[in-house]
Write a protein that holds these residues in place. Structure first.
Motif, PDB file in Angstrom:
ATOM      1  N   PRO A 164       0.823  -1.229   0.000  1.00 10.44           N
ATOM      2  CA  PRO A 164       0.000   0.000   0.000  1.00 10.44           C
ATOM      3  C   PRO A 164       0.850   1.269   0.000  1.00 10.44           C
ATOM      4  O   PRO A 164       0.512   2.256  -0.662  1.00 10.44           O
ATOM      5  N   LEU A 165       1.963   1.233   0.728  1.00  5.96           N
ATOM      6  CA  LEU A 165       2.848   2.393   0.742  1.00  5.96           C
ATOM      7  C   LEU A 165       3.539   2.561  -0.607  1.00  5.96           C
ATOM      8  O   LEU A 165       3.792   3.696  -1.046  1.00  5.96           O
ATOM      9  N   ALA A 166       3.855   1.442  -1.257  1.00  6.93           N
ATOM     10  CA  ALA A 166       4.464   1.520  -2.582  1.00  6.93           C
ATOM     11  C   ALA A 166       3.511   2.181  -3.571  1.00  6.93           C
ATOM     12  O   ALA A 166       3.906   3.058  -4.353  1.00  6.93           O
ATOM     13  N   VAL A 167       2.253   1.768  -3.536  1.00  6.34           N
ATOM     14  CA  VAL A 167       1.256   2.367  -4.434  1.00  6.34           C
ATOM     15  C   VAL A 167       1.103   3.859  -4.137  1.00  6.34           C
ATOM     16  O   VAL A 167       1.027   4.692  -5.054  1.00  6.34           O
ATOM     17  N   ALA A 168       1.075   4.196  -2.845  1.00 10.63           N
ATOM     18  CA  ALA A 168       0.956   5.609  -2.474  1.00 10.63           C
ATOM     19  C   ALA A 168       2.169   6.404  -2.940  1.00 10.63           C
ATOM     20  O   ALA A 168       2.037   7.538  -3.429  1.00 10.63           O
ATOM     21  N   GLY A 169       3.365   5.828  -2.805  1.00  6.46           N
ATOM     22  CA  GLY A 169       4.571   6.525  -3.245  1.00  6.46           C
ATOM     23  C   GLY A 169       4.588   6.759  -4.745  1.00  6.46           C
ATOM     24  O   GLY A 169       4.937   7.851  -5.218  1.00  6.46           O
ATOM     25  N   ILE A 170       4.200   5.739  -5.509  1.00  3.17           N
ATOM     26  CA  ILE A 170       4.156   5.888  -6.969  1.00  3.17           C
ATOM     27  C   ILE A 170       3.077   6.894  -7.363  1.00  3.17           C
ATOM     28  O   ILE A 170       3.268   7.717  -8.266  1.00  3.17           O
ATOM     29  N   GLY A 171       1.938   6.849  -6.671  1.00  2.13           N
ATOM     30  CA  GLY A 171       0.886   7.825  -6.950  1.00  2.13           C
ATOM     31  C   GLY A 171       1.327   9.247  -6.643  1.00  2.13           C
ATOM     32  O   GLY A 171       1.025  10.184  -7.401  1.00  2.13           O
ATOM     33  N   PHE A 172       2.060   9.417  -5.543  1.00  2.00           N
ATOM     34  CA  PHE A 172       2.553  10.754  -5.201  1.00  2.00           C
ATOM     35  C   PHE A 172       3.593  11.221  -6.216  1.00  2.00           C
ATOM     36  O   PHE A 172       3.643  12.406  -6.568  1.00  2.00           O
ATOM     37  N   ALA A 173       4.414  10.288  -6.703  1.00  2.23           N
ATOM     38  CA  ALA A 173       5.384  10.638  -7.743  1.00  2.23           C
ATOM     39  C   ALA A 173       4.664  11.117  -9.003  1.00  2.23           C
ATOM     40  O   ALA A 173       5.077  12.102  -9.639  1.00  2.23           O
ATOM     41  N   LEU A 174       3.587  10.436  -9.365  1.00  2.00           N
ATOM     42  CA  LEU A 174       2.812  10.853 -10.539  1.00  2.00           C
ATOM     43  C   LEU A 174       2.203  12.236 -10.325  1.00  2.00           C
ATOM     44  O   LEU A 174       2.199  13.080 -11.233  1.00  2.00           O
ATOM     45  N   LEU A 208       9.199   7.806  -6.988  1.00  2.00           N
ATOM     46  CA  LEU A 208       9.006   6.661  -7.875  1.00  2.00           C
ATOM     47  C   LEU A 208       9.957   5.527  -7.491  1.00  2.00           C
ATOM     48  O   LEU A 208       9.556   4.354  -7.419  1.00  2.00           O
ATOM     49  N   LEU A 209      11.207   5.863  -7.215  1.00  2.00           N
ATOM     50  CA  LEU A 209      12.180   4.848  -6.805  1.00  2.00           C
ATOM     51  C   LEU A 209      11.822   4.252  -5.446  1.00  2.00           C
ATOM     52  O   LEU A 209      11.966   3.038  -5.230  1.00  2.00           O
ATOM     53  N   LEU A 210      11.345   5.083  -4.531  1.00  5.01           N
ATOM     54  CA  LEU A 210      10.945   4.567  -3.219  1.00  5.01           C
ATOM     55  C   LEU A 210       9.751   3.629  -3.348  1.00  5.01           C
ATOM     56  O   LEU A 210       9.670   2.608  -2.648  1.00  5.01           O
ATOM     57  N   GLY A 211       8.824   3.962  -4.235  1.00  5.45           N
ATOM     58  CA  GLY A 211       7.700   3.058  -4.467  1.00  5.45           C
ATOM     59  C   GLY A 211       8.166   1.714  -4.993  1.00  5.45           C
ATOM     60  O   GLY A 211       7.676   0.659  -4.568  1.00  5.45           O
ATOM     61  N   GLY A 212       9.127   1.738  -5.908  1.00  4.49           N
ATOM     62  CA  GLY A 212       9.677   0.478  -6.401  1.00  4.49           C
ATOM     63  C   GLY A 212      10.377  -0.317  -5.317  1.00  4.49           C
ATOM     64  O   GLY A 212      10.271  -1.551  -5.260  1.00  4.49           O
ATOM     65  N   LEU A 213      11.085   0.380  -4.432  1.00  7.43           N
ATOM     66  CA  LEU A 213      11.761  -0.303  -3.326  1.00  7.43           C
ATOM     67  C   LEU A 213      10.757  -1.011  -2.421  1.00  7.43           C
ATOM     68  O   LEU A 213      10.985  -2.155  -1.982  1.00  7.43           O
ATOM     69  N   LEU A 214       9.643  -0.367  -2.155  1.00 10.02           N
ATOM     70  CA  LEU A 214       8.652  -0.942  -1.246  1.00 10.02           C
ATOM     71  C   LEU A 214       7.823  -2.047  -1.897  1.00 10.02           C
ATOM     72  O   LEU A 214       7.106  -2.772  -1.197  1.00 10.02           O
ATOM     73  N   ARG A 224      13.769  -1.983   4.676  1.00 11.43           N
ATOM     74  CA  ARG A 224      13.412  -1.220   3.468  1.00 11.43           C
ATOM     75  C   ARG A 224      12.404  -0.122   3.796  1.00 11.43           C
ATOM     76  O   ARG A 224      12.498   1.000   3.285  1.00 11.43           O
ATOM     77  N   LEU A 225      11.451  -0.454   4.652  1.00 11.76           N
ATOM     78  CA  LEU A 225      10.458   0.550   5.034  1.00 11.76           C
ATOM     79  C   LEU A 225      11.102   1.692   5.809  1.00 11.76           C
ATOM     80  O   LEU A 225      10.792   2.876   5.577  1.00 11.76           O
TER      81      LEU A 225
END
Length: 372
Positions: A164-174, A208-214, A224-225
């Motif tokens: 869920p945090l990965a999705v949120a991170g990628i969404g925030f990057a977008l 975006l990179l943090l979302g990929g990491l998570l 990682r978190l």
């Protein structure tokens, strides 16, 4: 150990309290003496007592950030982020069972009484419980360790991971990537997006990179978190510093008020003064809170060489023509006036032309901008 060595346990605890008080006083005493008598009184009594006792705040005309008892409860997910967005952490806490181990009891005895105390205090800000975050980290880490030991199936369940945090991170990057277009097309307004838009795309890469990491699975999930949380917080802080800090930097206004205070010019503040200039400007005299109308006119008549600080939502041509200084502050403005000039304008008269042009900060295109 504590039960077998009670004297050492309580002695070291008392020493820790004394050392903590010494650290606090090492900052507070020099700050109090450097800030002057008015700041010292506010720091050691009115500001502190006003956070706890509403009557003190009302008597001293303080903004004590009063909130209801339950105010911290809905704020807990934000305070514990990013761990609050990790499903496995909530499952680990929910599966704790008595008898609790000594370490867990220690963490709970640290957190619960202090949290209740903070809730009982009238004044509340999100950063007040900051000292409790260490105890919260201990509690969450212990809960995760016990989950891995006692319920390995839940500890390895992919649906309870950091996705869920990965999705949120990628969404925030977008969102950061699209922010310049949203602002340019006038679909998003406000000083936060407008200030952040010129630099937001550079920072979108980090999230975006943090979302990929998570999104990664397997061992090291907690590490990682933690790394993603630290880097994400640092990135947001950098974005704020690069784009928004000029709207929080009161040094130009504080310096002008400092010079006036040293010349024994009286200073008034149109509205409720929250003490934001005293320490930054090292002011020695109090700033007088004023209201529109007769109160303002009386101040200007009694202090013809005094200054008045106004806090308008928008600027107009008179602000940029007759004021001494104009600078943005958060979503509004700080405008410092000669008292007589502002009184003349409020009375419908035209004040004399100032000897010097208005100082405008930042010194780029703010002079021609009528609103923040």
């Amino acid at each position: 150990w504590a039960g077998q060595h009670r004297a050492r346990w309580y002695g070291r605890g008392a020493l820790a309290v004394l050392l903590g008080a010494a650290l606090l006083l090492a900052w507070a005493l020099p700050a109090g003496f450097a800030g002057g008598a008015a700041y010292r009184q506010a720091l050691f009594f009115t500001q502190t007592a006003g956070r706890v006792v509403d009557k003190v705040a009302q008597a001293a005309d303080l903004q004590n950030h009063a909130q209801p008892f339950w105010w911290y409860l809905p704020a807990l997910p934000l305070l514990l982020f990013p761990f609050s967005g990790w499903p496995r952490m909530w499952v680990a806490l929910a599966t704790l069972r008595r008898p609790l181990e000594p370490g867990l009891r220690f963490a709970l005895s640290w957190l619960l009484p202090v949290f209740v105390t903070f809730s009982l205090i009238g004044g509340k800000q999100l950063y007040y419980p900051l000292p409790e975050f260490g105890g919260a980290a201990l509690l969450m880490a212990a809960a995760i360790a016990l989950l891995r030991e006692r319920r390995p199936a839940l500890a390895d369940n992919g649906w309870l991971g950091t996705w869920p945090l990965a999705v949120a991170g990628i969404g925030f990057a977008l969102f950061l990537f699209l922010l310049p277009m949203l602002v340019a097309s006038h679909r998003l307004h406000g000083y936060w997006p407008e200030a952040a838009a010129p630099s937001s795309r550079y920072f979108s890469v980090v999230f975006l990179l943090l979302g990929g990491l998570l999104l990664l699975r397997g061992r090291g999930e907690l590490r990682r978190l933690a790394v993603a949380g630290l880097i994400g917080a640092l990135t947001l802080n950098t974005l704020f510093t690069v784009t928004l800090w000029p709207r929080y930097d009161l040094r130009p206004s504080a310096q002008l008020l400092h010079d006036a205070d040293r010349r024994n010019q009286s200073i008034g503040y149109l509205g409720d003064y929250a003490g934001q200039f005293h320490f930054a400007g090292r002011l020695r005299h109090p700033i007088i809170s004023l209201t529109e109308g007769k109160n303002l006119q009386d101040f200007a008549q009694a202090h013809p060489n005094g200054l008045i600080v106004a806090h308008p939502d928008r600027l107009d041509a008179e602000d940029l023509r007759y004021a001494l200084l104009v600078q943005p502050f958060r979503s509004t403005w700080v405008v410092i006036w000669p008292a007589t000039a502002l009184a003349d304008l409020r009375a419908g008269h035209t004040p004399p032309e100032p000897a010097q042009p208005t100082q405008v900060y930042p010194s780029d295109d703010w002079r021609h901008r009528m609103q923040p």
